[in-house]
Design an enzyme around this catalytic site. Structure first.
Site, PDB file in Angstrom:
ATOM      1  N   THR A  67      33.776 -30.296 -61.225  1.00  0.00           N
ATOM      2  CA  THR A  67      33.411 -28.897 -60.984  1.00  0.00           C
ATOM      3  C   THR A  67      34.565 -27.956 -61.309  1.00  0.00           C
ATOM      4  O   THR A  67      35.743 -28.349 -61.240  1.00  0.00           O
ATOM      5  CB  THR A  67      33.013 -28.726 -59.496  1.00  0.00           C
ATOM      6  OG1 THR A  67      32.907 -27.342 -59.190  1.00  0.00           O
ATOM      7  CG2 THR A  67      34.049 -29.343 -58.552  1.00  0.00           C
ATOM      8  N   ASP A  68      34.226 -26.707 -61.607  1.00  0.00           N
ATOM      9  CA  ASP A  68      35.277 -25.699 -61.837  1.00  0.00           C
ATOM     10  C   ASP A  68      36.014 -25.352 -60.540  1.00  0.00           C
ATOM     11  O   ASP A  68      37.083 -24.735 -60.567  1.00  0.00           O
ATOM     12  CB  ASP A  68      34.693 -24.424 -62.469  1.00  0.00           C
ATOM     13  CG  ASP A  68      33.584 -23.756 -61.656  1.00  0.00           C
ATOM     14  OD1 ASP A  68      33.222 -24.265 -60.570  1.00  0.00           O
ATOM     15  OD2 ASP A  68      33.069 -22.719 -62.121  1.00  0.00           O
ATOM     16  N   TYR A 126      35.330 -29.876 -50.075  1.00  0.00           N
ATOM     17  CA  TYR A 126      34.517 -30.319 -51.221  1.00  0.00           C
ATOM     18  C   TYR A 126      35.354 -30.309 -52.505  1.00  0.00           C
ATOM     19  O   TYR A 126      35.458 -31.319 -53.205  1.00  0.00           O
ATOM     20  CB  TYR A 126      33.281 -29.421 -51.382  1.00  0.00           C
ATOM     21  CG  TYR A 126      32.634 -29.570 -52.743  1.00  0.00           C
ATOM     22  CD1 TYR A 126      32.009 -30.745 -53.119  1.00  0.00           C
ATOM     23  CD2 TYR A 126      32.691 -28.525 -53.685  1.00  0.00           C
ATOM     24  CE1 TYR A 126      31.434 -30.892 -54.380  1.00  0.00           C
ATOM     25  CE2 TYR A 126      32.115 -28.662 -54.934  1.00  0.00           C
ATOM     26  CZ  TYR A 126      31.493 -29.856 -55.286  1.00  0.00           C
ATOM     27  OH  TYR A 126      30.949 -29.993 -56.532  1.00  0.00           O
ATOM     28  N   LYS A 139      36.778 -33.436 -54.886  1.00  0.00           N
ATOM     29  CA  LYS A 139      36.474 -33.565 -56.323  1.00  0.00           C
ATOM     30  C   LYS A 139      37.774 -33.561 -57.132  1.00  0.00           C
ATOM     31  O   LYS A 139      37.905 -34.294 -58.117  1.00  0.00           O
ATOM     32  CB  LYS A 139      35.568 -32.415 -56.787  1.00  0.00           C
ATOM     33  CG  LYS A 139      34.182 -32.402 -56.202  1.00  0.00           C
ATOM     34  CD  LYS A 139      33.299 -33.558 -56.624  1.00  0.00           C
ATOM     35  CE  LYS A 139      32.881 -33.509 -58.079  1.00  0.00           C
ATOM     36  NZ  LYS A 139      31.912 -34.583 -58.429  1.00  0.00           N
TER      37      LYS A 139
HETATM   38  P1  NAD Z   1      23.086 -32.965 -55.377  1.00  0.00           P
HETATM   39  O1  NAD Z   1      23.645 -32.851 -54.003  1.00  0.00           O
HETATM   40  O2  NAD Z   1      21.818 -32.277 -55.715  1.00  0.00           O
HETATM   41  O3  NAD Z   1      22.895 -34.509 -55.750  1.00  0.00           O
HETATM   42  C1  NAD Z   1      23.835 -35.490 -55.428  1.00  0.00           C
HETATM   43  C2  NAD Z   1      23.154 -36.850 -55.496  1.00  0.00           C
HETATM   44  O4  NAD Z   1      24.138 -37.850 -55.182  1.00  0.00           O
HETATM   45  C3  NAD Z   1      22.008 -37.020 -54.479  1.00  0.00           C
HETATM   46  O5  NAD Z   1      20.891 -37.595 -55.118  1.00  0.00           O
HETATM   47  C4  NAD Z   1      22.590 -37.949 -53.438  1.00  0.00           C
HETATM   48  O6  NAD Z   1      21.625 -38.775 -52.801  1.00  0.00           O
HETATM   49  C5  NAD Z   1      23.570 -38.761 -54.269  1.00  0.00           C
HETATM   50  N1  NAD Z   1      24.627 -39.374 -53.455  1.00  0.00           N
HETATM   51  C6  NAD Z   1      25.343 -38.800 -52.452  1.00  0.00           C
HETATM   52  N2  NAD Z   1      26.213 -39.684 -51.919  1.00  0.00           N
HETATM   53  C7  NAD Z   1      26.063 -40.832 -52.632  1.00  0.00           C
HETATM   54  C8  NAD Z   1      26.679 -42.099 -52.580  1.00  0.00           C
HETATM   55  N3  NAD Z   1      27.634 -42.378 -51.674  1.00  0.00           N
HETATM   56  N4  NAD Z   1      26.312 -43.045 -53.465  1.00  0.00           N
HETATM   57  C9  NAD Z   1      25.328 -42.780 -54.364  1.00  0.00           C
HETATM   58  N5  NAD Z   1      24.685 -41.610 -54.449  1.00  0.00           N
HETATM   59  C10 NAD Z   1      25.049 -40.643 -53.597  1.00  0.00           C
HETATM   60  O7  NAD Z   1      24.271 -32.497 -56.322  1.00  0.00           O
HETATM   61  P2  NAD Z   1      24.228 -31.801 -57.755  1.00  0.00           P
HETATM   62  O8  NAD Z   1      24.247 -30.328 -57.574  1.00  0.00           O
HETATM   63  O9  NAD Z   1      23.183 -32.413 -58.581  1.00  0.00           O
HETATM   64  O10 NAD Z   1      25.672 -32.212 -58.308  1.00  0.00           O
HETATM   65  C11 NAD Z   1      25.842 -33.391 -59.090  1.00  0.00           C
HETATM   66  C12 NAD Z   1      27.292 -33.475 -59.534  1.00  0.00           C
HETATM   67  O11 NAD Z   1      27.639 -32.344 -60.297  1.00  0.00           O
HETATM   68  C13 NAD Z   1      28.290 -33.545 -58.378  1.00  0.00           C
HETATM   69  O12 NAD Z   1      29.307 -34.462 -58.736  1.00  0.00           O
HETATM   70  C14 NAD Z   1      28.845 -32.121 -58.294  1.00  0.00           C
HETATM   71  O13 NAD Z   1      30.151 -32.141 -57.781  1.00  0.00           O
HETATM   72  C15 NAD Z   1      28.818 -31.730 -59.757  1.00  0.00           C
HETATM   73  N6  NAD Z   1      28.694 -30.293 -60.020  1.00  0.00           N
HETATM   74  C16 NAD Z   1      27.656 -29.573 -59.471  1.00  0.00           C
HETATM   75  C17 NAD Z   1      27.521 -28.228 -59.795  1.00  0.00           C
HETATM   76  C18 NAD Z   1      26.386 -27.403 -59.239  1.00  0.00           C
HETATM   77  O14 NAD Z   1      26.348 -26.196 -59.482  1.00  0.00           O
HETATM   78  N7  NAD Z   1      25.427 -27.976 -58.515  1.00  0.00           N
HETATM   79  C19 NAD Z   1      28.441 -27.618 -60.663  1.00  0.00           C
HETATM   80  C20 NAD Z   1      29.504 -28.385 -61.196  1.00  0.00           C
HETATM   81  C21 NAD Z   1      29.597 -29.729 -60.877  1.00  0.00           C
HETATM   82  O1  TDX Z   2      22.727 -18.176 -48.316  1.00  0.00           O
HETATM   83  C1  TDX Z   2      23.706 -18.095 -49.062  1.00  0.00           C
HETATM   84  N1  TDX Z   2      24.227 -16.878 -49.344  1.00  0.00           N
HETATM   85  C2  TDX Z   2      25.301 -16.692 -50.160  1.00  0.00           C
HETATM   86  O2  TDX Z   2      25.730 -15.547 -50.369  1.00  0.00           O
HETATM   87  C3  TDX Z   2      24.324 -19.256 -49.676  1.00  0.00           C
HETATM   88  C4  TDX Z   2      23.781 -20.626 -49.403  1.00  0.00           C
HETATM   89  C5  TDX Z   2      25.388 -19.059 -50.519  1.00  0.00           C
HETATM   90  N2  TDX Z   2      25.880 -17.819 -50.737  1.00  0.00           N
HETATM   91  C6  TDX Z   2      27.015 -17.630 -51.698  1.00  0.00           C
HETATM   92  C7  TDX Z   2      28.194 -18.568 -51.561  1.00  0.00           C
HETATM   93  C8  TDX Z   2      28.708 -18.637 -52.997  1.00  0.00           C
HETATM   94  O3  TDX Z   2      29.528 -17.506 -53.286  1.00  0.00           O
HETATM   95  O4  TDX Z   2      26.477 -17.919 -53.002  1.00  0.00           O
HETATM   96  C9  TDX Z   2      27.452 -18.534 -53.838  1.00  0.00           C
HETATM   97  C10 TDX Z   2      26.942 -19.879 -54.314  1.00  0.00           C
HETATM   98  O5  TDX Z   2      26.890 -20.731 -53.183  1.00  0.00           O
HETATM   99  P1  TDX Z   2      26.452 -22.280 -53.296  1.00  0.00           P
HETATM  100  O6  TDX Z   2      25.104 -22.369 -53.901  1.00  0.00           O
HETATM  101  O7  TDX Z   2      26.687 -22.903 -51.976  1.00  0.00           O
HETATM  102  O8  TDX Z   2      27.457 -22.821 -54.427  1.00  0.00           O
HETATM  103  P2  TDX Z   2      29.060 -22.908 -54.536  1.00  0.00           P
HETATM  104  O9  TDX Z   2      29.716 -22.980 -53.207  1.00  0.00           O
HETATM  105  O10 TDX Z   2      29.505 -21.852 -55.506  1.00  0.00           O
HETATM  106  O11 TDX Z   2      29.196 -24.374 -55.217  1.00  0.00           O
HETATM  107  C11 TDX Z   2      28.267 -24.773 -56.272  1.00  0.00           C
HETATM  108  O12 TDX Z   2      28.870 -24.657 -57.532  1.00  0.00           O
HETATM  109  C12 TDX Z   2      29.913 -25.551 -57.848  1.00  0.00           C
HETATM  110  C13 TDX Z   2      27.796 -26.199 -56.047  1.00  0.00           C
HETATM  111  O13 TDX Z   2      27.189 -26.304 -54.751  1.00  0.00           O
HETATM  112  C14 TDX Z   2      28.922 -27.179 -56.195  1.00  0.00           C
HETATM  113  O14 TDX Z   2      28.441 -28.514 -56.074  1.00  0.00           O
HETATM  114  C15 TDX Z   2      29.517 -26.985 -57.571  1.00  0.00           C
HETATM  115  O15 TDX Z   2      30.623 -27.818 -57.737  1.00  0.00           O
END
Ligand code: NAD
Ligand code: TDX
Length: 360
Positions: free
Chosen positions: A141-142, A174, A178
């Protein structure tokens, strides 16, 4: 040294960890649709963040789903070992490691779960990949870079974006877990000869994102006729990218990324949370300013922004360049899939409502 391979890898076997979550399941669907010769094993612990519906009905000849943890060393060793079949090309197999505890707000309540899955789990996978000579692509992640001042604030760094040279400076448990995982992958490359690539992506949006996250929380709330909830002032900026663009960039790295390199993925999508909530209100035909400010997240990162030139050098460009259109399509997906989110929204809101206070 070049950061792109002259001759692409030809990957046909993948272990996808976290493939039942948001980005991982979109990766599985997209791979099945665009790469007819790829077979996938999903390893997922099926935590609260996974939704079994995400992988329902897929072609069983091409996808096997194994329920288990990336921290289970014996299971991980077996699954990584099974990726290499006799007669298949050296380099035909890879692990794409999405599995993680992904939500910052949960890290405030239960930090050790993040250390176990994100940090220890990555070390377990890296060790198995070394033993079996399998390439590891680590999804990061960033947030590992910390945050930037707001644009136009006049603060040092306010016009910057994160690059591959930006020093790590994580601010939450978190992002620290990472960041440790990224460091461990690099340590396994240097000390154990692991073949690995890393990508650090900005905030994803699109179908199948858990309603605990910002955009789905607001969208599902609006579908339930509730008022959007902004943490603090709402001035915090995230750099939004559609999940399919992220996953296409991951494939560009699997195809042409150089082992040992890191790639930053982003789509020039900087928006404040306030702008996002206003855009959503308008999509629902509401007054743009009808939202509430609620208790801010402790340690809340101010701005993220990615310079995507490292991954653009692999020939990748985003397709979802119109954020308003991508957001509207995402709203349609949640409107059409209420059964997918209803229970997880209720569970998430119980936790949120117990802790948050309305500020105005
Ligand atoms: P998510 O929470 O939707 O999914 C995570 C998945 O991992 C789930 O299916 C969960 O059951 C599984 N998991 C959790 N613990 C586990 C374990 N111990 N063993 C096996 N599986 C396990 O997350 P996401 O948003 O899809 O993120 C996926 C990846 O991308 C993560 O590594 C996150 O750090 C990275 N990432 C996410 C974002 C974002 O905006 N969501 C941005 C940049 C990077
Ligand atoms: O109800 C809300 N109101 C609000 O203002 C929630 C849930 C969040 N927020 C804000 C917090 C953050 O500034 O919105 C922004 C985005 O929040 P999240 O969806 O929780 O994401 P963030 O904390 O930015 O992290 C996400 O992007 C990077 C992903 O969850 C991470 O897994 C990824 O690495």
């Amino acid at each position: 040294m070049s950061i792109a391979l002259d001759r692409p890898r030809r990957i046909t076997r993948l272990l996808v960890t976290g493939g039942a979550g948001f980005i991982g399941s979109n990766f599985v669907h997209r791979t099945l649709a665009t790469r007819p010769d790829v077979r996938i094993t999903v390893l997922d612990a099926m935590t609260y963040a996974a939704n079994p519906a995400n992988l329902a009905g897929l072609d069983a000849a091409r996808v096997e789903v194994v329920e288990g943890s990336v921290c289970d060393a014996a299971l991980v060793d077996r699954l990584v070992g099974e990726l290499k079949s006799p007669g298949e090309d050296e380099g035909a197999a890879a692990v794409v490691h999405f599995a993680a505890e992904s939500h910052n707000d949960n890290a405030l309540r239960d930090p050790l779960r993040f250390v176990r899955t994100n940090t220890e789990g990555t070390a377990v996978l890296a060790g198995a990949c070394v033993r079996h000579g399998v390439h590891l692509h680590h999804i990061s992640t960033d947030e590992v870079f910390g945050d930037l001042p707001l644009r136009g604030s006049g603060q040092p760094g306010s016009e910057d974006r994160f690059t591959v040279a930006t020093p790590y400076n994580p601010s939450s448990v978190y992002s620290a877990s990472k960041a440790s995982a990224d460091h461990l992958v690099r340590a396994f490359v240097r000390s154990h000869g692991l073949s690995a690539t890393i990508s650090n992506c900005s905030n994803n949006y699109g179908p199948r994102q858990h309603p605990e996250k910002f955009l789905p929380r607001q969208i599902t709330g609006l579908l339930d006729e509730e008022t959007p909830r902004l943490y603090g002032t709402g001035e915090n900026v995230r750099d939004w990218i559609h999940v399919d663009d992220h996953n296409d960039a991951v494939w560009a790295i699997l195809d042409r990324g150089v082992a040992g390199e890191t790639y930053l993925i982003g789509a020039d999508g900087e928006r404040s949370n306030l702008e996002c909530v206003r855009a959503l209100n308008l999509l629902f035909g509401r007054d743009a300013d009808d939202f509430v400010h609620v208790t801010d997240r402790p340690g809340h990162d101010l701005r993220y922004a990615i310079d995507p030139s490292s991954v653009a050098a692999l020939g990748w460009t985003p397709r979802y360049t119109d954020f308003a259109a991508g957001l509207a399509a995402t709203v349609d997906w949640y409107r059409d899939n209420r059964a997918w989110w209803e229970t997880s929204r209720k569970d998430a809101e119980l936790i949120y409502r117990a802790a948050e206070k309305i500020l105005d």
